[in-house]
Design a protein around this motif. Structure first.
Motif, PDB file in Angstrom:
ATOM      1  N   GLY A 187     -40.789  20.206  -4.591  1.00  0.00           N
ATOM      2  CA  GLY A 187     -39.597  19.913  -5.178  1.00  0.00           C
ATOM      3  C   GLY A 187     -38.536  20.250  -5.189  1.00  0.00           C
ATOM      4  O   GLY A 187     -37.585  20.313  -5.388  1.00  0.00           O
ATOM      5  N   ALA A 188     -38.627  21.243  -4.444  1.00  0.00           N
ATOM      6  CA  ALA A 188     -37.311  22.743  -4.034  1.00  0.00           C
ATOM      7  C   ALA A 188     -36.382  21.157  -2.834  1.00  0.00           C
ATOM      8  O   ALA A 188     -35.451  21.263  -3.081  1.00  0.00           O
ATOM      9  CB  ALA A 188     -38.205  23.258  -3.055  1.00  0.00           C
ATOM     10  N   ILE A 189     -37.272  20.370  -1.767  1.00  0.00           N
ATOM     11  CA  ILE A 189     -37.242  19.749  -0.977  1.00  0.00           C
ATOM     12  C   ILE A 189     -36.129  18.345  -1.609  1.00  0.00           C
ATOM     13  O   ILE A 189     -35.280  18.410  -1.907  1.00  0.00           O
ATOM     14  CB  ILE A 189     -38.058  18.881   0.363  1.00  0.00           C
ATOM     15  CG1 ILE A 189     -38.338  19.808   0.866  1.00  0.00           C
ATOM     16  CG2 ILE A 189     -36.721  18.251   0.919  1.00  0.00           C
ATOM     17  CD1 ILE A 189     -39.655  20.235   1.840  1.00  0.00           C
ATOM     18  N   LEU A 190     -36.720  17.329  -3.175  1.00  0.00           N
ATOM     19  CA  LEU A 190     -35.950  16.853  -3.912  1.00  0.00           C
ATOM     20  C   LEU A 190     -35.183  17.651  -5.169  1.00  0.00           C
ATOM     21  O   LEU A 190     -33.932  16.968  -4.148  1.00  0.00           O
ATOM     22  CB  LEU A 190     -37.504  16.345  -5.096  1.00  0.00           C
ATOM     23  CG  LEU A 190     -36.793  15.181  -5.851  1.00  0.00           C
ATOM     24  CD1 LEU A 190     -36.311  14.618  -5.319  1.00  0.00           C
ATOM     25  CD2 LEU A 190     -37.470  15.228  -7.079  1.00  0.00           C
ATOM     26  N   ALA A 191     -34.679  19.124  -4.625  1.00  0.00           N
ATOM     27  CA  ALA A 191     -33.893  19.566  -6.293  1.00  0.00           C
ATOM     28  C   ALA A 191     -32.461  19.191  -4.681  1.00  0.00           C
ATOM     29  O   ALA A 191     -31.509  19.418  -5.030  1.00  0.00           O
ATOM     30  CB  ALA A 191     -33.803  20.729  -5.411  1.00  0.00           C
ATOM     31  N   GLY A 192     -33.002  19.933  -2.989  1.00  0.00           N
ATOM     32  CA  GLY A 192     -31.744  19.489  -2.049  1.00  0.00           C
ATOM     33  C   GLY A 192     -31.481  18.672  -1.897  1.00  0.00           C
ATOM     34  O   GLY A 192     -30.204  17.729  -1.969  1.00  0.00           O
ATOM     35  N   LEU A 193     -32.376  17.777  -1.825  1.00  0.00           N
ATOM     36  CA  LEU A 193     -32.130  15.965  -1.800  1.00  0.00           C
ATOM     37  C   LEU A 193     -30.721  14.931  -2.606  1.00  0.00           C
ATOM     38  O   LEU A 193     -30.038  14.848  -2.559  1.00  0.00           O
ATOM     39  CB  LEU A 193     -33.345  15.183  -0.987  1.00  0.00           C
ATOM     40  CG  LEU A 193     -34.074  15.194  -0.170  1.00  0.00           C
ATOM     41  CD1 LEU A 193     -35.350  14.825  -0.587  1.00  0.00           C
ATOM     42  CD2 LEU A 193     -33.486  15.266   1.339  1.00  0.00           C
ATOM     43  N   LEU A 194     -31.774  15.711  -3.729  1.00  0.00           N
ATOM     44  CA  LEU A 194     -30.691  15.031  -5.246  1.00  0.00           C
ATOM     45  C   LEU A 194     -29.413  15.790  -5.444  1.00  0.00           C
ATOM     46  O   LEU A 194     -28.343  14.877  -4.758  1.00  0.00           O
ATOM     47  CB  LEU A 194     -31.329  15.447  -6.005  1.00  0.00           C
ATOM     48  CG  LEU A 194     -32.709  15.167  -6.745  1.00  0.00           C
ATOM     49  CD1 LEU A 194     -33.091  15.261  -7.928  1.00  0.00           C
ATOM     50  CD2 LEU A 194     -32.165  13.003  -7.446  1.00  0.00           C
ATOM     51  N   PHE A 195     -28.806  16.986  -4.806  1.00  0.00           N
ATOM     52  CA  PHE A 195     -27.853  17.152  -4.719  1.00  0.00           C
ATOM     53  C   PHE A 195     -26.854  16.704  -3.974  1.00  0.00           C
ATOM     54  O   PHE A 195     -26.192  15.750  -3.946  1.00  0.00           O
ATOM     55  CB  PHE A 195     -27.749  18.814  -3.926  1.00  0.00           C
ATOM     56  CG  PHE A 195     -26.252  20.010  -4.082  1.00  0.00           C
ATOM     57  CD1 PHE A 195     -25.517  19.527  -4.663  1.00  0.00           C
ATOM     58  CD2 PHE A 195     -26.309  20.018  -2.349  1.00  0.00           C
ATOM     59  CE1 PHE A 195     -24.178  20.152  -4.756  1.00  0.00           C
ATOM     60  CE2 PHE A 195     -24.778  20.258  -2.687  1.00  0.00           C
ATOM     61  CZ  PHE A 195     -24.422  20.927  -3.647  1.00  0.00           C
ATOM     62  N   VAL A 196     -27.655  16.467  -2.073  1.00  0.00           N
ATOM     63  CA  VAL A 196     -26.594  16.245  -1.359  1.00  0.00           C
ATOM     64  C   VAL A 196     -26.514  14.472  -1.376  1.00  0.00           C
ATOM     65  O   VAL A 196     -25.556  14.535  -1.177  1.00  0.00           O
ATOM     66  CB  VAL A 196     -27.302  15.849   0.415  1.00  0.00           C
ATOM     67  CG1 VAL A 196     -27.084  17.442   0.598  1.00  0.00           C
ATOM     68  CG2 VAL A 196     -28.971  15.767   0.680  1.00  0.00           C
ATOM     69  N   ALA A 197     -27.613  14.259  -1.673  1.00  0.00           N
ATOM     70  CA  ALA A 197     -27.430  12.375  -1.768  1.00  0.00           C
ATOM     71  C   ALA A 197     -26.389  12.092  -3.288  1.00  0.00           C
ATOM     72  O   ALA A 197     -25.291  11.123  -2.958  1.00  0.00           O
ATOM     73  CB  ALA A 197     -28.717  11.583  -2.496  1.00  0.00           C
ATOM     74  N   ARG A 198     -26.934  12.572  -4.049  1.00  0.00           N
ATOM     75  CA  ARG A 198     -25.311  12.853  -5.070  1.00  0.00           C
ATOM     76  C   ARG A 198     -23.683  13.417  -4.584  1.00  0.00           C
ATOM     77  O   ARG A 198     -23.191  11.975  -5.021  1.00  0.00           O
ATOM     78  CB  ARG A 198     -25.463  13.103  -6.606  1.00  0.00           C
ATOM     79  CG  ARG A 198     -24.398  13.580  -7.646  1.00  0.00           C
ATOM     80  CD  ARG A 198     -25.175  14.424  -8.824  1.00  0.00           C
ATOM     81  NE  ARG A 198     -23.593  13.765  -9.549  1.00  0.00           N
ATOM     82  CZ  ARG A 198     -23.497  12.611 -10.212  1.00  0.00           C
ATOM     83  NH1 ARG A 198     -24.233  11.808  -9.906  1.00  0.00           N
ATOM     84  NH2 ARG A 198     -22.362  12.791 -11.818  1.00  0.00           N
ATOM     85  N   ARG A 199     -23.914  13.674  -3.952  1.00  0.00           N
ATOM     86  CA  ARG A 199     -22.599  14.404  -3.089  1.00  0.00           C
ATOM     87  C   ARG A 199     -22.179  13.033  -2.109  1.00  0.00           C
ATOM     88  O   ARG A 199     -20.806  12.409  -2.169  1.00  0.00           O
ATOM     89  CB  ARG A 199     -22.863  15.546  -2.317  1.00  0.00           C
ATOM     90  CG  ARG A 199     -21.447  16.331  -2.484  1.00  0.00           C
ATOM     91  CD  ARG A 199     -21.393  17.373  -1.857  1.00  0.00           C
ATOM     92  NE  ARG A 199     -21.706  17.237  -0.159  1.00  0.00           N
ATOM     93  CZ  ARG A 199     -20.786  17.704   0.998  1.00  0.00           C
ATOM     94  NH1 ARG A 199     -20.876  18.966   0.243  1.00  0.00           N
ATOM     95  NH2 ARG A 199     -21.582  17.531   2.338  1.00  0.00           N
ATOM     96  N   ASN A 200     -23.561  12.917  -1.078  1.00  0.00           N
ATOM     97  CA  ASN A 200     -22.962  12.105   0.060  1.00  0.00           C
ATOM     98  C   ASN A 200     -22.658  10.714  -0.356  1.00  0.00           C
ATOM     99  O   ASN A 200     -22.239   9.740  -0.008  1.00  0.00           O
ATOM    100  CB  ASN A 200     -23.556  12.553   1.397  1.00  0.00           C
ATOM    101  CG  ASN A 200     -23.589  13.577   1.418  1.00  0.00           C
ATOM    102  OD1 ASN A 200     -22.149  14.088   1.435  1.00  0.00           O
ATOM    103  ND2 ASN A 200     -24.771  13.863   2.390  1.00  0.00           N
ATOM    104  N   SER A 201     -23.286  10.072  -1.738  1.00  0.00           N
ATOM    105  CA  SER A 201     -23.343   8.832  -1.846  1.00  0.00           C
ATOM    106  C   SER A 201     -22.070   8.324  -2.009  1.00  0.00           C
ATOM    107  O   SER A 201     -21.992   6.963  -2.446  1.00  0.00           O
ATOM    108  CB  SER A 201     -24.654   8.476  -2.692  1.00  0.00           C
ATOM    109  OG  SER A 201     -24.579   9.320  -4.276  1.00  0.00           O
ATOM    110  N   GLY A 202     -21.618   8.637  -3.053  1.00  0.00           N
ATOM    111  CA  GLY A 202     -20.166   8.550  -3.473  1.00  0.00           C
ATOM    112  C   GLY A 202     -20.005   7.979  -2.607  1.00  0.00           C
ATOM    113  O   GLY A 202     -18.474   7.090  -2.752  1.00  0.00           O
TER     114      GLY A 202
END
Lengths: 384, 312, 382
Positions: B291-306
């Motif tokens: 869960g913690a890793i997913l939270a981090g990944l969601l954050f970076v993915a949202r930021r970086n996928s743009g």
């Protein structure tokens, strides 16, 4: 074969035996062939036996009885096809037998002495019963001499010695603990004569007869095992030929006398049957000439191992037998059995070819890439 | 968030999860009413009555491949007697120039590997008797239980298009009828003995303590059945197999030859199930770490996928 | 900016025809398996319940298919946008690898008709590593399809759906990075429960970490491999300029892996079997050698910049990762007793068939769908 048989049958004249024993020729030949079968010999051997039996020179036999119950003689007398007491008594020249001799006392002792001198080195000594050795052997005396003395004296001039019954074979019942008389078998007393033991309590009379006739026919004792028992009768465990063996293998055991399993003829191992550690041919030739099932296990009683030293009269009747037919275990999977298929030449070749193909393709790709790199570099330089 | 920060955050979350939530999973305890079986190799006469009875009781087909007797446990054979033979193979229960039998079937582990690894709970441990049983209606046939069993017990019928796992179920259909397992019922010498695990362990301890040649009143079937027989004790190995092996088993072995010679593996006292579950629960306890890793990944993915999304 | 373009060209090329043939034969044997049981085709036995259908097709195959995962981590987590052109082909390879891995797991399943039990909550055993692997791989296959869907949707001109998918794409990207982390490590954890059956050279509580690292290494190297290969075979401009920096990541991974492996073996005192001189020991050293080759290749800047060396490094590393997994699952496997296993020819053909389907599918799709980054873009980014 059949021609030879006919020829020999014609040539063979049994009339003398017919007169002597009162058996007709046909029954006599049947008997001889039966004995040959007990010995595990061919029909021709039956004829050889018949020939030997018809020999007018009957071998003299001295039959000594020590610490015994006369069961061996009794069972021998109750052999039927044909009446064996007749046959034996007429076939052999029984010079001395406490049970069977008509004479008694000094007269019969005198006759034994005469026979020993007359047939020195030719007579057969049969010993029935164990020999007490404690305190100089005083626990069994015949004609004021110890039985030990009789056996030693008589054996000295014997051509061969036959110990009949378990008592004579190793000591039998009298030797069971605490063995107050120091009873031993013949093998412990007579060590320098050809000796055969026919243990059993009583032994199967046919095993004895077959041994005697083998001796008569071939002039030597049959093949013996390390306990001096004839191999034809004592080389197989009772367990191996037992009619109840299938129940053993299937795990169907009688638990108590008269329970459901016992009534259905299930295996008697759990009741203490010693068949698995007792060597004898009881299941094959049965006992007492009264038809099928006529042996201890056949009647529903566990074998108690009467032919086996250390088992009969030693082990408790209901103690479990040591199962010897698995020594060494031959029909068992080993701890580590080879399983699965490893690499075969075909699969190795196939896999190797695939690997080679891949390596080749890779090498070609690399070579091609190098070439392209080289041309690219050249063109770069040209551009530069 | 920089990559370094992200990694730190993820690592921190991981650490927190590991130290906080999941403690190492210990071996499961022996159930208070666990049933048991004691197999005394020195009593076994190799009659294979148990093998035959097992086939009957469980309606298993005969072996037909290669040999008419099973070379090992198989999808057709749930119980097998094997022989250790050395040299002349004449002396029973002797390691050199001797032989010994061993009966192999499910050991009904206290902390069973197969139960731990089965993804669909097709392997279950009865919480009263402790019997480890297989339930084909749940099984997907992944054969992980075969991989994870330290005794190589579960066997998948690979030669059947609709095969299943076969293993000893402690004759639980017979137990339900108040009977003892078939192999125990027919055993002529009491080499297989049935009772509670506690009783079996105590009996094993009594036997192992016997001096060579000491007469012993060996029970058959169960400890209190009327069928007993006297026998002189052999030399026992001073160890009870299954008391502690791999967290303990409910089928115990005692023998005159070393257990490894009988093909029984040397196992640590900690069950493999406990080791595996410790690792797994450390990583997945409450799904906190993922869960913690997913939270981090969601954050970076949202930021970086743009920056470089596919949709233009 | 439509940087991705279908490659175009003839479909029925020699590799496609050959691959299809192999796939047909494989499908024949697979039919045999469904009619007569696993044992009628595969050489698996009671000591080796898992053969190459599990170890190659699932365990190694999904390792090969980690290209998408590795690149996603590089692009999104590490924010290295320049790798973006590599993502689609890697994603496609992952998609094939995982889908076929999942399919292999299915046809290797003894009771495939009950496979859905793994998704029924009342059946789930949360202690089971297999459950984690099963659910996670399934989920990841779905995620991969979603991640790949823009390519399809573009081709199908489903603009509305495409926009909607792209809006939530970051969620799938995040999950797509998490799931392989979970199940690739779990593939290693699978073996912990097998205990002594796995040689101490490979049996360690660090199996999940080592499998994760090997997955990443294989993931990156498959990108190198495929990049170099597609450059060469489709005569496209070199992507070395993109691939070379990736190889630095690989060097780091390799060093981490080898360090972890060495420390682990030392701490457990398990070096002994390595020097036994038997198959296990030799394969162990071969494995280490294969890990060392890419380290040698990629450590040098000069070699890194040449696609032939990148190709060699990538292949060596792929082989290293595969061999590590093969070793852990099969070579280092000793179930006790005297069991033998070597795949049968039909068994190998089925696995080959999976590869063939993958290759044929890839070749067709890159020609029909906008998967490969246009050459101009690759040049421009340089």
């Amino acid at each position: 074969m059949s021609n030879q048989w006919l020829e020999r049958e014609k040539w063979f004249d049994a009339s003398e035996v017919e007169v002597r024993t009162g058996i007709n020729r046909r029954d006599f030949l049947k008997f001889c062939t039966g004995v040959a079968a007990t010995l595990g010999l061919s029909g021709n051997a039956g004829l050889a036996i018949a020939e030997a039996v018809t020999n007018k020179q009957r071998p003299p036999v001295i039959w000594l009885s020590g610490q015994e119950c006369t069961g061996c003689t009794e069972s021998l007398l109750r052999s039927y096809h044909p009446t064996v007491e007749q046959l034996v008594l007429e076939l052999i020249s029984l010079e001395y037998s406490e049970t069977l001799s008509a004479a008694a006392g000094h007269q019969v002792e005198e006759n034994r002495r005469r026979a020993m001198e007359q047939y020195k080195g030719q007579y057969v000594l049969v010993v029935e019963g164990s020999i007490p050795t404690k305190d100089g052997g005083i626990y069994c005396k015949v004609a004021d001499k110890t039985f030990l003395h009789h056996v030693e004296e008589t054996a000295a001039g014997a051509a061969a010695v036959i110990a009949i019954g378990s008592c004579a074979s190793w000591g039998g019942i009298p030797s069971s603990g605490p063995n107050p008389t120091g009873a031993v078998g013949v093998p412990q007393v007579v060590t320098d004569r050809p000796l055969v033991t026919v243990p059993g309590c009583p032994p199967n009379p046919y095993n004895f007869l077959a041994t005697v006739l083998h001796l008569l026919t071939f002039g030597k004792l049959p093949a013996l095992d390390e306990k001096l028992r004839p191999k034809f009768a004592y080389s197989r465990l009772i367990h191996e030929n037992c009619e109840r063996r299938a129940h053993f293998d299937a795990g169907r055991f009688a638990l108590e006398f008269g329970d459901a399993g016992h009534r259905q003829g299930w295996c008697l191992y759990k009741l203490g049957c010693k068949g698995p550690e007792t060597y004898a041919n009881c299941p094959q030739i049965l006992f007492g000439d009264v038809g099928s099932g006529s042996w201890p296990v056949g009647t529903g009683h566990p074998c108690f191992g009467c032919t086996e030293q250390g088992v009969g009269f030693t082990k408790a009747i209901h103690a479990l037998a040591h199962v010897k037919n698995v020594e060494p275990p031959a029909h068992f999977p080993r701890i580590e059995e080879e399983q699965g298929r490893g690499v075969s030449a075909g699969t190795a070749a196939f896999a190797g070819a695939l690997g080679g193909l891949a390596v080749g393709a890779g090498a070609m790709a690399v070579r091609d890439m190098r070439k392209e790199e080289a041309t690219a570099q050249k063109s770069d330089k040209a551009e530069g | 968030m920089k990559r370094r920060e992200f990694l730190l955050a993820a690592g921190g979350a991981a650490l927190a999860t590991v130290s906080g939530g999941a403690a190492a999973r210990d071996n499961r305890p022996v159930l208070p009413h666990a049933i048991g079986m004691l197999y005394d190799s020195t009593l076994c006469i190799g009659c294979k009555a148990c093998v035959a009875a097992c086939k009957r009781a469980n309606e298993m087909p005969p072996e037909t491949e290669m040999k008419d007797w099973a070379v090992d446990l198989s999808p057709k054979t749930l119980n097998v007697i094997k022989a250790y033979v050395d040299g002349s193979g004449l002396a029973k229960d002797h390691e050199s120039n001797g032989y010994a039998f061993v009966k192999r079937h499910c050991m009904h582990c206290v902390d069973a590997g197969c139960v731990s690894v089965c993804p669909v709970q097709a392997m279950r441990k009865d919480q009263t008797s402790g019997v480890v049983s297989h339930h084909p209606e749940a099984c997907i046939g992944c054969r992980y239980c075969v991989m994870a069993c330290p005794y190589d017990v579960p066997k998948f019928d690979i030669h059947n298009a609709f095969g299943q796992i076969h293993k000893c179920q402690f004759c639980n259909h017979r137990l339900a009828e108040g009977k003892v397992p078939a192999c125990v019922e027919v055993c002529p010498t009491g080499a297989s003995l049935f009772g509670s695990r506690e009783q079996m362990l105590a009996e094993a301890q009594r036997r192992v303590a016997l001096q060579e040649g000491e007469p012993y009143d060996y029970p058959r079937l169960t400890l209190d059945a009327p069928y007993r027989h006297k026998k002189e004790a052999p030399i026992y190995q001073q160890h009870i197999f299954g008391e502690k092996e791999g967290g303990g088993t409910q089928v115990l072995h005692i023998s005159g030859v070393p257990y490894q010679k009988l093909g029984l593996p040397q196992l640590p006292e900690r069950s493999y199930a406990a080791m595996s579950e410790t690792v797994q629960h450390t990583l997945y306890d409450g799904m906190m770490l993922p869960g913690a890793i997913l939270a981090g990944l969601l954050f970076v993915a949202r930021r970086n996928s743009g920056d470089h999304s596919d949709d233009e | 900016m439509s940087a991705y373009k279908p490659l175009g060209g003839r479909l029925a090329t020699l590799p496609v025809i050959l691959g299809s043939l192999v796939a047909m034969v494989a499908l024949y044997y697979m039919a045999q398996r469904f009619m007569h049981g696993l044992g009628s085709v595969a050489n698996i036995n009671q000591g080796y319940p898992w053969g190459i259908w599990v170890v190659y097709d699932v365990v190694v195959g999904t390792g090969f298919a980690c290209g998408g995962y590795a690149l996603a981590l590089a692009v999104y987590a590490a924010n290295r946008g320049q790798y973006h052109p590599l993502i689609r082909p890697a994603l496609l390879a992952s998609l094939f690898g995982y889908t076929l891995g999942g399919f292999s797991a299915f046809f290797d399943m003894g009771r495939w008709w009950q496979a859905y039990n793994i998704f029924l909550p009342w059946h789930m055993n949360l202690n089971s590593v297999m459950l984690e692997v099963g659910l996670c791989v399934t989920a990841y296959i779905l995620v991969l399809w979603v991640e790949f869907s823009p390519t399809l949707l573009t081709q199908l001109r489903q603009r509305g759906l495409l926009r909607w998918v792209n809006r939530f794409m970051f969620v799938f990207i995040a999950i797509g990075m998490l799931l392989p982390t979970m199940h690739q490590s779990s593939l290693g954890s699978l073996l912990i429960a097998a205990g002594y059956k796995v040689s101490p050279l490979w049996q360690t509580p660090l199996l999940p970490a080592l499998f994760l690292l090997s997955a990443l290494a294989m993931g990156f190297s498959i990108v190198l491999f495929e990049g170099a290969l597609s450059t060469w075979s489709f005569r496209r401009p070199s992507e070395s300029h993109l691939l070379a920096p990736l190889s630095q990541v690989m060097v780091a991974l390799l060093v981490a892996y080898l360090l972890l492996r060495g420390v682990d073996l030392t701490l457990r005192g398990a070096w002994g079997p390595a020097f036994a001189g038997d198959l296990k020991g030799n394969m162990f050293w071969l494995e280490q050698l294969l890990f060392a080759v890419p380290l040698f290749v990629l450590a040098s800047k000069q070699r890194r910049s040449r696609s032939s060396w990148l190709f060699i490094g990538g292949v060596a590393m792929l082989l290293a990762g595969s061999l590590y997994r093969f070793n852990a699952f099969l070579v280092g496997w000793n179930p006790g007793g005297n069991f033998h296993y070597f795949p049968s020819i039909p068994e190998i053909i089925v696995s080959l068939g999976m590869i063939a389907i993958e290759v044929v599918g890839y070749l067709i799709i890159v020609k029909k769908l906008p998967v490969l980054h246009s050459a101009d873009h690759a040049k421009a980014a340089a």
